[in-house]
Design a protein around this motif. Structure first.
Motif, PDB file in Angstrom:
ATOM      1  N   ARG A 130     -19.260 -67.963  -1.522  1.00  0.00           N
ATOM      2  CA  ARG A 130     -20.580 -67.523  -1.065  1.00  0.00           C
ATOM      3  C   ARG A 130     -20.415 -66.399  -0.041  1.00  0.00           C
ATOM      4  O   ARG A 130     -20.724 -65.256  -0.316  1.00  0.00           O
ATOM      5  CB  ARG A 130     -21.372 -68.697  -0.481  1.00  0.00           C
ATOM      6  CG  ARG A 130     -21.829 -69.735  -1.504  1.00  0.00           C
ATOM      7  CD  ARG A 130     -22.710 -70.795  -0.874  1.00  0.00           C
ATOM      8  NE  ARG A 130     -23.193 -71.747  -1.855  1.00  0.00           N
ATOM      9  CZ  ARG A 130     -22.590 -72.892  -2.150  1.00  0.00           C
ATOM     10  NH1 ARG A 130     -21.445 -73.218  -1.540  1.00  0.00           N
ATOM     11  NH2 ARG A 130     -23.100 -73.720  -3.047  1.00  0.00           N
ATOM     12  N   PHE A 131     -19.915 -66.751   1.135  1.00  0.00           N
ATOM     13  CA  PHE A 131     -19.743 -65.781   2.209  1.00  0.00           C
ATOM     14  C   PHE A 131     -18.280 -65.354   2.317  1.00  0.00           C
ATOM     15  O   PHE A 131     -17.379 -66.184   2.201  1.00  0.00           O
ATOM     16  CB  PHE A 131     -20.176 -66.380   3.549  1.00  0.00           C
ATOM     17  CG  PHE A 131     -21.645 -66.722   3.615  1.00  0.00           C
ATOM     18  CD1 PHE A 131     -22.603 -65.722   3.707  1.00  0.00           C
ATOM     19  CD2 PHE A 131     -22.064 -68.049   3.598  1.00  0.00           C
ATOM     20  CE1 PHE A 131     -23.948 -66.030   3.783  1.00  0.00           C
ATOM     21  CE2 PHE A 131     -23.410 -68.375   3.670  1.00  0.00           C
ATOM     22  CZ  PHE A 131     -24.358 -67.357   3.761  1.00  0.00           C
ATOM     23  N   ILE A 132     -18.074 -64.044   2.560  1.00  0.00           N
ATOM     24  CA  ILE A 132     -16.734 -63.510   2.782  1.00  0.00           C
ATOM     25  C   ILE A 132     -16.779 -62.565   3.986  1.00  0.00           C
ATOM     26  O   ILE A 132     -17.853 -62.112   4.396  1.00  0.00           O
ATOM     27  CB  ILE A 132     -16.188 -62.755   1.553  1.00  0.00           C
ATOM     28  CG1 ILE A 132     -17.083 -61.540   1.220  1.00  0.00           C
ATOM     29  CG2 ILE A 132     -16.081 -63.689   0.353  1.00  0.00           C
ATOM     30  CD1 ILE A 132     -16.504 -60.658   0.125  1.00  0.00           C
ATOM     31  N   ASP A 133     -15.606 -62.259   4.539  1.00  0.00           N
ATOM     32  CA  ASP A 133     -15.550 -61.253   5.591  1.00  0.00           C
ATOM     33  C   ASP A 133     -15.110 -59.920   4.993  1.00  0.00           C
ATOM     34  O   ASP A 133     -14.941 -59.795   3.765  1.00  0.00           O
ATOM     35  CB  ASP A 133     -14.656 -61.704   6.755  1.00  0.00           C
ATOM     36  CG  ASP A 133     -13.169 -61.778   6.408  1.00  0.00           C
ATOM     37  OD1 ASP A 133     -12.761 -61.322   5.318  1.00  0.00           O
ATOM     38  OD2 ASP A 133     -12.409 -62.296   7.239  1.00  0.00           O
ATOM     39  N   ALA A 134     -14.933 -58.917   5.832  1.00  0.00           N
ATOM     40  CA  ALA A 134     -14.630 -57.570   5.348  1.00  0.00           C
ATOM     41  C   ALA A 134     -13.300 -57.491   4.619  1.00  0.00           C
ATOM     42  O   ALA A 134     -13.084 -56.586   3.807  1.00  0.00           O
ATOM     43  CB  ALA A 134     -14.650 -56.592   6.515  1.00  0.00           C
ATOM     44  N   GLU A 135     -12.395 -58.418   4.885  1.00  0.00           N
ATOM     45  CA  GLU A 135     -11.113 -58.459   4.182  1.00  0.00           C
ATOM     46  C   GLU A 135     -11.184 -59.236   2.873  1.00  0.00           C
ATOM     47  O   GLU A 135     -10.226 -59.219   2.090  1.00  0.00           O
ATOM     48  CB  GLU A 135     -10.047 -59.088   5.078  1.00  0.00           C
ATOM     49  CG  GLU A 135      -9.703 -58.295   6.312  1.00  0.00           C
ATOM     50  CD  GLU A 135      -8.582 -58.963   7.094  1.00  0.00           C
ATOM     51  OE1 GLU A 135      -7.402 -58.680   6.800  1.00  0.00           O
ATOM     52  OE2 GLU A 135      -8.895 -59.784   7.977  1.00  0.00           O
ATOM     53  N   GLY A 136     -12.284 -59.929   2.642  1.00  0.00           N
ATOM     54  CA  GLY A 136     -12.410 -60.750   1.449  1.00  0.00           C
ATOM     55  C   GLY A 136     -12.047 -62.195   1.662  1.00  0.00           C
ATOM     56  O   GLY A 136     -11.897 -62.959   0.695  1.00  0.00           O
ATOM     57  N   ARG A 137     -11.934 -62.621   2.915  1.00  0.00           N
ATOM     58  CA  ARG A 137     -11.610 -64.016   3.239  1.00  0.00           C
ATOM     59  C   ARG A 137     -12.836 -64.897   3.000  1.00  0.00           C
ATOM     60  O   ARG A 137     -13.933 -64.585   3.439  1.00  0.00           O
ATOM     61  CB  ARG A 137     -11.154 -64.124   4.682  1.00  0.00           C
ATOM     62  CG  ARG A 137     -10.722 -65.521   5.112  1.00  0.00           C
ATOM     63  CD  ARG A 137     -10.251 -65.515   6.550  1.00  0.00           C
ATOM     64  NE  ARG A 137      -8.961 -64.841   6.699  1.00  0.00           N
ATOM     65  CZ  ARG A 137      -8.796 -63.604   7.164  1.00  0.00           C
ATOM     66  NH1 ARG A 137      -9.857 -62.882   7.530  1.00  0.00           N
ATOM     67  NH2 ARG A 137      -7.591 -63.079   7.260  1.00  0.00           N
TER      68      ARG A 137
END
Length: 276
Positions: free
Chosen positions: A186-193
């Protein structure tokens, strides 16, 4: 011929039949794409499996997290959860045939429709993954599931690590990471985590995280997904063409189909809402 994509059934068999009637669906002429989670939480999981399997080549479905959970319970030693509604499948006389069919489903479906390169997964696609790369990664998992190591993989499938994809991942970490992107993201950070805790609407995003569809891509692909009922079929702020199809039928919402040629959406209300 019309191709329709339908969101998560999750055992909502009566609504599925109603939606097919509303579409005037004819398997000799039309096709269905189903965004996974055919089973669980609703009252008609067994009937959903039988209905979709009987459609043969007229229906393409990807695996969702609830479908994989059923396989893990049946063949990987996992335990049923308190809210599961899978007992009828596990006790069915045609159980093994249905499970074999389900275990052979892919994680991605891709075609060019109405001039658009279109990919369907259950949960979405990492922004840095091309469609071809996504297909190849899906095939890696599909080969394991359909082979002698399928049961062993299902036993070790669960887990939140690794949360960040790396191309050099291998073994169970690689397979688990692929499954988590395609069926749980659902949610990721800018690195794709990936974040695995937040499961509600967009305002539940952890600090530093955003919905995966708010990150740009290098292509103009159309991405079809389910999984996220709290979105109610909307992707506000999206920077890609992401079509959300889980409109929460099992939670009292509706079951939705998208005409992949015209873009029209057709929905039928949940029976649970009618009973309220």
């Amino acid at each position: 011929m019309t191709t329709y994509a339908i969101g998560d059934l999750q055992g909502c068999h009566a609504e599925f039949v109603e939606l097919l009637e509303a579409l005037d669906f004819d398997p000799r002429r039309d096709r269905l794409w189903l965004a996974g989670d055919l089973v669980n939480r609703g009252p008609g999981s067994l009937d959903c499996l039988r209905e979709v399997e009987a459609l043969g080549d007229a229906a393409l479905t990807v695996l969702g997290n609830h479908d994989l959970h059923l396989l893990a319970v049946a063949r990987g030693g996992a335990r049923l959860n308190r809210k599961d509604t899978l007992d009828a499948i596990l006790a069915a006389p045609d159980r093994e045939r249905l499970l074999d069919w389900l275990q052979a489903r892919p994680l991605t479906v891709r075609e060019t429709l109405a001039g658009r390169d279109t990919l369907m997964t259950h949960a979405g696609l990492l922004p840095r993954w091309s469609l071809a790369w996504a297909e190849a990664l899906g095939v890696e998992v599909e080969a394991v599931l359909s082979g002698e190591r399928g049961g062993a993989f299902l036993e070790r499938m669960y887990g939140n690590a690794p949360a960040l994809w790396r191309d050099d991942l291998d073994g169970i970490d690689r397979l688990r990471a692929i499954v988590n992107v395609f069926t749980r993201m659902r949610f990721i950070d800018a690195e794709g985590r990936l974040d695995f805790a937040a499961k509600e609407g967009l305002d539940s995003a952890p600090a530093g995280y955003a919905p995966w569809f708010r990150f740009p891509r290098d292509d103009d692909a159309r991405l079809i997904f389910g999984h996220w009922a709290a979105l109610q079929g909307e992707t506000p702020g999206s920077r890609v063409d992401a079509q959300a199809l889980d409109t929460g039928c099992v939670w009292g919402g509706s079951l939705t189909a998208l005409d992949l040629e015209s873009g029209e959406r057709i929905s039928v209300p949940s029976h649970r809402r009618r009973a309220c």
